[in-house]
Design a protein around this motif. Structure first.
Motif, short mmCIF file in Angstrom:
data_model
loop_
_atom_site.label_atom_id
_atom_site.label_comp_id
_atom_site.label_asym_id
_atom_site.label_seq_id
_atom_site.Cartn_x
_atom_site.Cartn_y
_atom_site.Cartn_z
N ARG A 114 0.81 -1.22 0.00
CA ARG A 114 0.00 0.00 0.00
C ARG A 114 0.84 1.27 0.00
O ARG A 114 0.37 2.32 -0.41
CB ARG A 114 -0.93 0.02 1.22
CG ARG A 114 -2.08 -0.97 1.07
CD ARG A 114 -3.09 -0.85 2.17
NE ARG A 114 -3.58 0.51 2.31
CZ ARG A 114 -3.89 1.07 3.46
NH1 ARG A 114 -3.77 0.38 4.58
NH2 ARG A 114 -4.33 2.31 3.53
N ARG A 117 1.35 7.96 1.93
CA ARG A 117 1.12 9.25 1.26
C ARG A 117 2.16 10.24 1.80
O ARG A 117 1.85 11.12 2.59
CB ARG A 117 -0.30 9.73 1.51
CG ARG A 117 -1.33 8.81 0.92
CD ARG A 117 -2.40 9.37 0.04
NE ARG A 117 -2.69 10.76 0.09
CZ ARG A 117 -3.86 11.27 0.48
NH1 ARG A 117 -4.84 10.49 0.89
NH2 ARG A 117 -4.05 12.57 0.45
N ARG A 125 0.63 8.13 -3.72
CA ARG A 125 1.18 7.06 -2.88
C ARG A 125 2.65 6.88 -3.20
O ARG A 125 3.03 6.81 -4.37
CB ARG A 125 0.44 5.75 -3.12
CG ARG A 125 -0.95 5.76 -2.57
CD ARG A 125 -1.07 4.79 -1.42
NE ARG A 125 -2.36 4.98 -0.79
CZ ARG A 125 -2.54 5.08 0.50
NH1 ARG A 125 -1.53 4.97 1.31
NH2 ARG A 125 -3.73 5.25 1.01
#
Length: 162
Positions: A114, A117, A125
């Motif tokens: 994932r 940020r 990302r």
């Protein structure tokens, strides 16, 4: 990354900084601050180690920002640095440990699928080119490697303290 890997990563980055840049001048509070700092960014996750200890704060931050956004950004690090500069200028070991711990946390989470940020509030990302699954076999290898690093480079410091 899991909490134990973050704790180990925070401690390892503090050991590295002390060994290679601070010339073994750190105090035990520096290392404790590094481990604490390694948990702070996950205040946005209600099931994290710090989120379970501060559930109300964790829920508020989670609902405002979500996971791995603001608390995993350069903006978050800059705000912490400013707070320490303005209010706690005499506590350099605590400041440095906390900051290194938070940096290690963000870097470790940037190795996950994932990512983070990093440039929040921009919706970009950031993920390192080699990424892994949280809690998987590769994370265990990273944890083991960080642990060996800590043991190898900490022996001299521990003997000095004794």
């Amino acid at each position: 990354m899991t909490g134990k890997t973050h704790l180990t990563g925070g401690l390892a980055l503090c050991v590295a900084a002390d060994t290679f840049w601070l010339t073994n001048s750190a105090t035990p509070i520096y290392y404790v601050a590094g481990m604490a700092g390694a948990l702070i960014p996950d205040i946005c996750h209600i099931h994290s180690k710090i989120g379970r200890r501060l559930p109300l704060l964790s829920r508020v931050i989670s609902s405002l920002f979500g996971h791995r956004t603001f608390t995993h950004s350069l903006l978050f690090l800059a705000i912490w640095a400013l707070i320490f500069y303005l209010f706690f200028g005499d506590y350099l070991m605590v400041r440095d440990g906390l900051m290194l711990g938070m940096i290690s946390h963000i870097l470790l989470d940037a190795t996950t699928i994932r990512g983070v940020r990093l440039f929040y509030p921009l919706n970009i990302r950031f993920r390192l080119p080699l990424y892994i699954r949280t809690g998987g076999a590769i994370e265990r290898v990273i944890f083991f490697g960080l642990s060996i690093f800590i043991l190898f480079y900490s022996i001299e410091t521990i003997i000095k303290w004794l």
